[in-house]
Design an enzyme around this catalytic site. Structure first.
Site, PDB file in Angstrom:
ATOM      1  N   THR A   7       0.986 -10.842   9.162  1.00 43.93           N
ATOM      2  CA  THR A   7       1.307 -12.221   8.795  1.00 43.93           C
ATOM      3  C   THR A   7       2.763 -12.589   9.017  1.00 43.93           C
ATOM      4  O   THR A   7       3.137 -13.754   8.883  1.00 43.93           O
ATOM      5  CB  THR A   7       0.941 -12.493   7.325  1.00 43.93           C
ATOM      6  OG1 THR A   7       1.702 -11.614   6.485  1.00 43.93           O
ATOM      7  CG2 THR A   7      -0.546 -12.273   7.082  1.00 43.93           C
ATOM      8  N   GLY A   8       3.630 -11.625   9.333  1.00 44.63           N
ATOM      9  CA  GLY A   8       5.028 -11.930   9.622  1.00 44.63           C
ATOM     10  C   GLY A   8       5.171 -12.659  10.943  1.00 44.63           C
ATOM     11  O   GLY A   8       4.228 -12.767  11.738  1.00 44.63           O
ATOM     12  N   GLN A  19       6.878 -11.914  13.774  1.00 42.70           N
ATOM     13  CA  GLN A  19       6.639 -11.082  14.949  1.00 42.70           C
ATOM     14  C   GLN A  19       5.208 -10.562  14.996  1.00 42.70           C
ATOM     15  O   GLN A  19       4.593 -10.495  16.066  1.00 42.70           O
ATOM     16  CB  GLN A  19       7.638  -9.920  14.982  1.00 42.70           C
ATOM     17  CG  GLN A  19       9.081 -10.344  15.192  1.00 42.70           C
ATOM     18  CD  GLN A  19       9.282 -11.057  16.517  1.00 42.70           C
ATOM     19  OE1 GLN A  19       8.711 -10.680  17.537  1.00 42.70           O
ATOM     20  NE2 GLN A  19      10.101 -12.099  16.509  1.00 42.70           N
ATOM     21  N   LYS A  57      -1.447 -11.012   0.791  1.00 42.51           N
ATOM     22  CA  LYS A  57      -2.363 -12.003   1.361  1.00 42.51           C
ATOM     23  C   LYS A  57      -3.740 -11.402   1.636  1.00 42.51           C
ATOM     24  O   LYS A  57      -4.503 -11.930   2.457  1.00 42.51           O
ATOM     25  CB  LYS A  57      -1.763 -12.584   2.643  1.00 42.51           C
ATOM     26  CG  LYS A  57      -0.452 -13.332   2.399  1.00 42.51           C
ATOM     27  CD  LYS A  57       0.072 -14.005   3.651  1.00 42.51           C
ATOM     28  CE  LYS A  57       1.366 -14.772   3.346  1.00 42.51           C
ATOM     29  NZ  LYS A  57       1.896 -15.456   4.549  1.00 42.51           N
ATOM     30  N   THR A 106       9.180  -0.110  14.775  1.00 42.84           N
ATOM     31  CA  THR A 106      10.414  -0.286  14.012  1.00 42.84           C
ATOM     32  C   THR A 106      11.485   0.732  14.382  1.00 42.84           C
ATOM     33  O   THR A 106      11.207   1.898  14.621  1.00 42.84           O
ATOM     34  CB  THR A 106      10.101  -0.138  12.509  1.00 42.84           C
ATOM     35  OG1 THR A 106       8.916  -0.888  12.203  1.00 42.84           O
ATOM     36  CG2 THR A 106      11.249  -0.632  11.656  1.00 42.84           C
ATOM     37  N   GLU A 107      12.754   0.253  14.382  1.00 39.09           N
ATOM     38  CA  GLU A 107      13.894   1.158  14.510  1.00 39.09           C
ATOM     39  C   GLU A 107      14.672   1.167  13.198  1.00 39.09           C
ATOM     40  O   GLU A 107      14.352   0.428  12.268  1.00 39.09           O
ATOM     41  CB  GLU A 107      14.799   0.743  15.667  1.00 39.09           C
ATOM     42  CG  GLU A 107      15.378  -0.637  15.556  1.00 39.09           C
ATOM     43  CD  GLU A 107      16.272  -0.989  16.740  1.00 39.09           C
ATOM     44  OE1 GLU A 107      16.846  -0.068  17.351  1.00 39.09           O
ATOM     45  OE2 GLU A 107      16.396  -2.189  17.050  1.00 39.09           O
ATOM     46  N   GLU A 118      16.639   9.463  29.660  1.00 38.37           N
ATOM     47  CA  GLU A 118      18.050   9.176  29.429  1.00 38.37           C
ATOM     48  C   GLU A 118      18.720  10.422  28.889  1.00 38.37           C
ATOM     49  O   GLU A 118      18.047  11.385  28.496  1.00 38.37           O
ATOM     50  CB  GLU A 118      18.225   8.007  28.466  1.00 38.37           C
ATOM     51  CG  GLU A 118      17.585   8.217  27.116  1.00 38.37           C
ATOM     52  CD  GLU A 118      17.596   6.950  26.272  1.00 38.37           C
ATOM     53  OE1 GLU A 118      17.941   7.052  25.086  1.00 38.37           O
ATOM     54  OE2 GLU A 118      17.242   5.870  26.778  1.00 38.37           O
ATOM     55  N   HIS A 162      20.351   4.400  22.732  1.00 40.29           N
ATOM     56  CA  HIS A 162      19.465   4.862  21.676  1.00 40.29           C
ATOM     57  C   HIS A 162      20.123   5.919  20.787  1.00 40.29           C
ATOM     58  O   HIS A 162      21.038   6.627  21.197  1.00 40.29           O
ATOM     59  CB  HIS A 162      18.194   5.465  22.284  1.00 40.29           C
ATOM     60  CG  HIS A 162      17.281   4.436  22.868  1.00 40.29           C
ATOM     61  ND1 HIS A 162      16.701   4.581  24.095  1.00 40.29           N
ATOM     62  CD2 HIS A 162      16.859   3.244  22.401  1.00 40.29           C
ATOM     63  CE1 HIS A 162      15.948   3.540  24.362  1.00 40.29           C
ATOM     64  NE2 HIS A 162      16.027   2.709  23.349  1.00 40.29           N
TER      65      HIS A 162
END
Length: 290
Positions: A15-16, A18, A41, A95-96, A210, A247
Protein backbone atom coordinates in the site's frame (compact mmCIF):
# COMPACT_ATOMS: atom_id res chain seq x y z
CA UNK A 1 15.75 -17.50 -8.05
CA UNK A 2 14.57 -17.02 -11.64
CA UNK A 3 10.97 -15.84 -11.24
CA UNK A 4 8.49 -17.36 -13.68
CA UNK A 5 5.01 -16.31 -14.77
CA UNK A 6 3.50 -19.20 -12.83
CA UNK A 7 5.01 -18.01 -9.53
CA UNK A 8 2.56 -16.47 -7.07
CA UNK A 9 4.00 -13.18 -5.81
CA UNK A 10 3.23 -11.47 -2.50
CA UNK A 11 4.11 -7.77 -2.27
CA UNK A 12 5.00 -6.88 1.30
CA UNK A 13 4.36 -3.18 1.83
CA UNK A 14 1.96 -3.08 -1.12
CA UNK A 15 0.00 0.00 0.00
CA UNK A 16 3.00 2.36 0.12
CA UNK A 17 3.81 4.71 -2.73
CA UNK A 18 6.57 2.56 -4.23
CA UNK A 19 4.77 -0.69 -3.45
CA UNK A 20 1.67 0.55 -5.28
CA UNK A 21 3.54 1.98 -8.27
CA UNK A 22 5.60 -1.13 -8.92
CA UNK A 23 2.83 -3.60 -8.13
CA UNK A 24 0.72 -2.04 -10.88
CA UNK A 25 3.60 -2.34 -13.31
CA UNK A 26 4.37 -5.91 -12.32
CA UNK A 27 0.73 -6.81 -12.85
CA UNK A 28 0.60 -5.07 -16.23
CA UNK A 29 3.68 -6.98 -17.36
CA UNK A 30 2.28 -10.36 -16.37
CA UNK A 31 3.57 -10.98 -12.85
CA UNK A 32 1.07 -13.08 -10.90
CA UNK A 33 0.60 -10.85 -7.84
CA UNK A 34 -1.80 -12.66 -5.50
CA UNK A 35 -1.78 -10.32 -2.52
CA UNK A 36 0.04 -7.85 -0.35
CA UNK A 37 0.69 -7.07 3.29
CA UNK A 38 0.03 -4.13 5.57
CA UNK A 39 -1.07 -4.89 9.15
CA UNK A 40 -2.98 -1.60 9.31
CA UNK A 41 -5.04 -2.27 6.18
CA UNK A 42 -5.62 -6.01 6.44
CA UNK A 43 -8.93 -7.24 5.11
CA UNK A 44 -9.13 -4.68 2.33
CA UNK A 45 -8.20 -4.72 -1.34
CA UNK A 46 -5.37 -2.83 -3.02
CA UNK A 47 -4.28 -3.04 -6.65
CA UNK A 48 -7.18 -5.49 -7.05
CA UNK A 49 -5.63 -8.06 -4.68
CA UNK A 50 -6.33 -8.80 -0.99
CA UNK A 51 -4.26 -7.19 1.74
CA UNK A 52 -3.17 -9.36 4.66
CA UNK A 53 -1.71 -8.47 8.03
CA UNK A 54 1.20 -10.88 7.67
CA UNK A 55 2.83 -13.22 5.17
CA UNK A 56 1.62 -16.09 7.32
CA UNK A 57 -1.97 -14.93 6.82
CA UNK A 58 -1.30 -14.49 3.10
CA UNK A 59 -0.02 -18.05 2.81
CA UNK A 60 -3.20 -19.33 4.41
CA UNK A 61 -5.48 -17.02 2.45
CA UNK A 62 -4.00 -16.91 -1.04
CA UNK A 63 -0.79 -18.91 -1.03
CA UNK A 64 2.40 -17.51 -2.53
CA UNK A 65 5.83 -18.57 -3.79
CA UNK A 66 7.86 -15.35 -3.84
CA UNK A 67 7.74 -12.34 -1.51
CA UNK A 68 8.88 -8.93 -2.78
CA UNK A 69 9.74 -6.58 0.07
CA UNK A 70 8.97 -2.84 -0.17
CA UNK A 71 9.74 -2.46 3.52
CA UNK A 72 11.69 0.23 5.49
CA UNK A 73 15.17 -0.86 6.67
CA UNK A 74 14.43 -1.33 10.37
CA UNK A 75 11.36 -3.43 9.63
CA UNK A 76 12.90 -5.77 7.05
CA UNK A 77 14.10 -8.42 9.52
CA UNK A 78 10.60 -8.94 10.90
CA UNK A 79 9.03 -8.97 7.42
CA UNK A 80 11.64 -11.33 5.98
CA UNK A 81 11.28 -13.76 8.88
CA UNK A 82 7.50 -13.60 8.46
CA UNK A 83 7.83 -14.65 4.80
CA UNK A 84 10.43 -17.30 5.58
CA UNK A 85 8.39 -18.86 8.37
CA UNK A 86 5.27 -18.74 6.20
CA UNK A 87 7.01 -21.03 3.70
CA UNK A 88 8.07 -18.71 0.88
CA UNK A 89 10.24 -20.28 -1.82
CA UNK A 90 12.15 -17.06 -2.41
CA UNK A 91 12.49 -13.43 -1.31
CA UNK A 92 13.37 -10.30 -3.28
CA UNK A 93 14.70 -7.82 -0.70
CA UNK A 94 14.83 -4.42 -2.40
CA UNK A 95 15.70 -2.36 0.68
CA UNK A 96 19.16 -0.96 1.40
CA UNK A 97 20.65 0.33 4.69
CA UNK A 98 19.37 -2.68 6.65
CA UNK A 99 21.37 -3.27 9.86
CA UNK A 100 24.01 -5.92 9.13
CA UNK A 101 23.01 -8.10 12.09
CA UNK A 102 19.44 -8.18 10.78
CA UNK A 103 20.61 -9.30 7.34
CA UNK A 104 22.79 -12.01 8.88
CA UNK A 105 19.79 -13.27 10.86
CA UNK A 106 17.29 -13.66 8.02
CA UNK A 107 19.85 -14.84 5.44
CA UNK A 108 20.92 -17.61 7.85
CA UNK A 109 17.28 -18.55 8.47
CA UNK A 110 16.60 -18.71 4.74
CA UNK A 111 19.73 -20.79 4.11
CA UNK A 112 18.64 -23.33 6.74
CA UNK A 113 15.34 -23.76 4.89
CA UNK A 114 16.82 -23.72 1.35
CA UNK A 115 14.99 -20.48 0.53
CA UNK A 116 16.69 -18.21 -2.00
CA UNK A 117 17.08 -14.46 -1.47
CA UNK A 118 17.92 -11.77 -4.01
CA UNK A 119 19.34 -8.75 -2.16
CA UNK A 120 19.32 -6.85 0.07
CA UNK A 121 19.83 -3.73 -2.04
CA UNK A 122 18.69 -5.36 -5.26
CA UNK A 123 16.66 -3.95 -8.13
CA UNK A 124 15.00 -7.34 -8.55
CA UNK A 125 14.67 -10.01 -11.22
CA UNK A 126 13.25 -10.01 -14.75
CA UNK A 127 12.26 -12.86 -17.00
CA UNK A 128 11.51 -11.03 -20.27
CA UNK A 129 8.19 -11.84 -21.85
CA UNK A 130 6.94 -13.40 -18.61
CA UNK A 131 7.22 -11.36 -15.43
CA UNK A 132 9.40 -9.32 -13.12
CA UNK A 133 9.75 -8.83 -9.38
CA UNK A 134 11.15 -5.55 -8.08
CA UNK A 135 11.66 -2.23 -9.81
CA UNK A 136 13.52 -3.00 -13.01
CA UNK A 137 11.98 -1.45 -16.18
CA UNK A 138 11.01 -4.80 -17.69
CA UNK A 139 8.29 -3.11 -19.73
CA UNK A 140 10.83 -1.05 -21.73
CA UNK A 141 11.52 -3.09 -24.86
CA UNK A 142 14.71 -1.14 -25.59
CA UNK A 143 16.15 -2.65 -22.40
CA UNK A 144 14.41 -6.00 -21.96
CA UNK A 145 13.55 -8.30 -24.84
CA UNK A 146 13.08 -12.04 -24.70
CA UNK A 147 16.25 -13.75 -25.88
CA UNK A 148 19.11 -16.04 -24.93
CA UNK A 149 21.54 -13.93 -22.86
CA UNK A 150 21.44 -14.29 -19.08
CA UNK A 151 22.53 -11.19 -17.16
CA UNK A 152 23.82 -11.03 -13.57
CA UNK A 153 24.49 -7.71 -11.86
CA UNK A 154 25.34 -6.44 -8.39
CA UNK A 155 24.24 -2.97 -9.55
CA UNK A 156 20.75 -2.13 -10.77
CA UNK A 157 21.87 0.86 -12.85
CA UNK A 158 24.75 -1.02 -14.47
CA UNK A 159 22.39 -3.94 -15.01
CA UNK A 160 20.03 -1.68 -16.95
CA UNK A 161 22.93 -0.31 -19.02
CA UNK A 162 24.14 -3.79 -19.94
CA UNK A 163 20.67 -5.01 -20.81
CA UNK A 164 20.27 -1.94 -23.04
CA UNK A 165 23.56 -2.74 -24.77
CA UNK A 166 22.61 -6.41 -25.15
CA UNK A 167 19.36 -5.45 -26.90
CA UNK A 168 21.08 -2.81 -29.06
CA UNK A 169 23.50 -5.51 -30.20
CA UNK A 170 20.56 -7.52 -31.54
CA UNK A 171 20.17 -9.96 -28.65
CA UNK A 172 17.67 -10.35 -25.85
CA UNK A 173 17.75 -11.66 -22.30
CA UNK A 174 16.67 -15.06 -21.04
CA UNK A 175 16.67 -13.68 -17.49
CA UNK A 176 18.13 -10.86 -15.42
CA UNK A 177 19.20 -11.42 -11.80
CA UNK A 178 20.05 -8.47 -9.59
CA UNK A 179 21.92 -10.02 -6.69
CA UNK A 180 22.37 -6.81 -4.67
CA UNK A 181 25.25 -4.60 -3.66
CA UNK A 182 25.50 -5.03 0.12
CA UNK A 183 28.40 -6.80 1.88
CA UNK A 184 26.08 -9.63 2.93
CA UNK A 185 23.56 -10.86 0.36
CA UNK A 186 21.53 -14.00 -0.09
CA UNK A 187 22.66 -14.94 -3.60
CA UNK A 188 26.27 -14.80 -4.75
CA UNK A 189 27.50 -14.24 -8.29
CA UNK A 190 28.38 -17.92 -8.46
CA UNK A 191 24.87 -18.92 -7.31
CA UNK A 192 23.35 -16.79 -10.05
CA UNK A 193 25.78 -18.15 -12.64
CA UNK A 194 24.81 -21.72 -11.74
CA UNK A 195 21.12 -20.84 -12.05
CA UNK A 196 21.51 -19.24 -15.47
CA UNK A 197 23.76 -22.04 -16.71
CA UNK A 198 20.90 -24.45 -16.01
CA UNK A 199 18.13 -22.16 -17.28
CA UNK A 200 16.67 -23.39 -20.61
CA UNK A 201 17.25 -21.08 -23.54
CA UNK A 202 20.33 -19.37 -22.13
CA UNK A 203 23.20 -19.44 -24.65
CA UNK A 204 25.61 -17.07 -22.90
CA UNK A 205 25.91 -15.13 -19.65
CA UNK A 206 26.92 -11.53 -19.02
CA UNK A 207 28.29 -10.96 -15.52
CA UNK A 208 28.41 -7.39 -14.20
CA UNK A 209 30.59 -7.23 -11.11
CA UNK A 210 32.53 -4.65 -9.17
CA UNK A 211 35.53 -4.37 -6.90
CA UNK A 212 35.21 -5.64 -3.35
CA UNK A 213 34.68 -9.10 -1.90
CA UNK A 214 35.59 -12.32 -3.67
CA UNK A 215 32.37 -13.23 -5.46
CA UNK A 216 33.72 -12.81 -8.97
CA UNK A 217 36.79 -14.91 -8.17
CA UNK A 218 34.52 -17.66 -6.80
CA UNK A 219 32.27 -17.40 -9.83
CA UNK A 220 35.33 -17.82 -12.05
CA UNK A 221 35.88 -21.28 -10.56
CA UNK A 222 32.43 -22.33 -11.79
CA UNK A 223 32.75 -20.50 -15.13
CA UNK A 224 35.78 -22.69 -15.87
CA UNK A 225 33.45 -25.73 -15.97
CA UNK A 226 30.83 -24.17 -18.25
CA UNK A 227 30.31 -24.85 -21.93
CA UNK A 228 28.29 -21.64 -22.34
CA UNK A 229 30.44 -18.53 -22.91
CA UNK A 230 30.67 -15.93 -20.14
CA UNK A 231 31.39 -12.24 -20.67
CA UNK A 232 32.19 -10.04 -17.66
CA UNK A 233 32.67 -6.40 -16.71
CA UNK A 234 34.22 -5.31 -13.40
CA UNK A 235 33.34 -1.78 -12.30
CA UNK A 236 35.76 0.21 -10.16
CA UNK A 237 39.02 -0.46 -11.94
CA UNK A 238 40.26 3.06 -11.20
CA UNK A 239 39.24 3.10 -7.53
CA UNK A 240 42.02 3.93 -5.04
CA UNK A 241 43.10 0.99 -2.87
CA UNK A 242 41.20 0.75 0.41
CA UNK A 243 38.49 3.20 -0.62
CA UNK A 244 34.84 2.19 -0.70
CA UNK A 245 33.20 2.99 -4.02
CA UNK A 246 29.46 2.90 -4.64
CA UNK A 247 27.91 -0.11 -2.95
CA UNK A 248 28.62 -0.99 0.66
CA UNK A 249 30.26 -4.19 -0.54
CA UNK A 250 32.67 -2.44 -2.91
CA UNK A 251 35.69 -2.15 -0.66
CA UNK A 252 39.10 -3.64 -1.32
CA UNK A 253 41.34 -5.00 1.42
CA UNK A 254 44.90 -5.54 0.22
CA UNK A 255 44.81 -7.41 -3.07
CA UNK A 256 41.64 -9.34 -2.18
CA UNK A 257 38.68 -8.04 -4.14
CA UNK A 258 40.82 -5.82 -6.34
CA UNK A 259 40.16 -5.24 -10.02
CA UNK A 260 43.37 -7.04 -10.96
CA UNK A 261 42.54 -10.06 -8.82
CA UNK A 262 39.08 -10.42 -10.30
CA UNK A 263 40.18 -9.88 -13.89
CA UNK A 264 43.02 -12.39 -13.60
CA UNK A 265 40.75 -15.06 -12.10
CA UNK A 266 38.06 -14.57 -14.75
CA UNK A 267 40.44 -14.54 -17.71
CA UNK A 268 42.18 -17.66 -16.40
CA UNK A 269 38.77 -19.35 -16.42
CA UNK A 270 38.18 -18.43 -20.07
CA UNK A 271 35.85 -15.51 -19.38
CA UNK A 272 36.02 -12.50 -21.73
CA UNK A 273 36.57 -9.39 -19.56
CA UNK A 274 35.35 -6.15 -21.10
CA UNK A 275 37.05 -2.77 -20.96
CA UNK A 276 33.77 -0.84 -21.26
CA UNK A 277 30.04 -1.73 -21.19
CA UNK A 278 29.71 -0.85 -24.88
CA UNK A 279 32.00 -3.78 -25.74
CA UNK A 280 29.40 -6.37 -24.69
CA UNK A 281 27.77 -6.69 -28.13
CA UNK A 282 30.95 -7.41 -30.10
CA UNK A 283 32.16 -9.75 -27.34
CA UNK A 284 28.94 -11.78 -27.45
CA UNK A 285 29.09 -11.99 -31.24
CA UNK A 286 32.67 -13.23 -31.08
CA UNK A 287 31.97 -15.83 -28.39
CA UNK A 288 28.77 -17.06 -30.00
CA UNK A 289 30.29 -16.95 -33.49
CA UNK A 290 27.42 -14.81 -34.79
Amino acid sequence: MIVRSSDRVLVMGITGKQGTFWTERMQAYGTRVVGGTNPNKAGGMHCNVPVFATAGDAMKGAGFDVAVLFIPPLMVREAAMDAIEAGARGLVVLTEHIPVQDVMHFVAAATERSIWILGPNTAGAVTPGECFAGFMPAFNERIFRKGSIGVISRSGSLGVLFCLNVVQAGYGESAFLGIGGDPIIGTTTRDALVALDAFPGTEAVVMVGEIGGAMEEEAAQYARTMTKPVVAFIAGGAAPQGKKMGHAGAIVTGTKGSYGSKRSALEAAGVTVLETPSDVGPALKARLNH
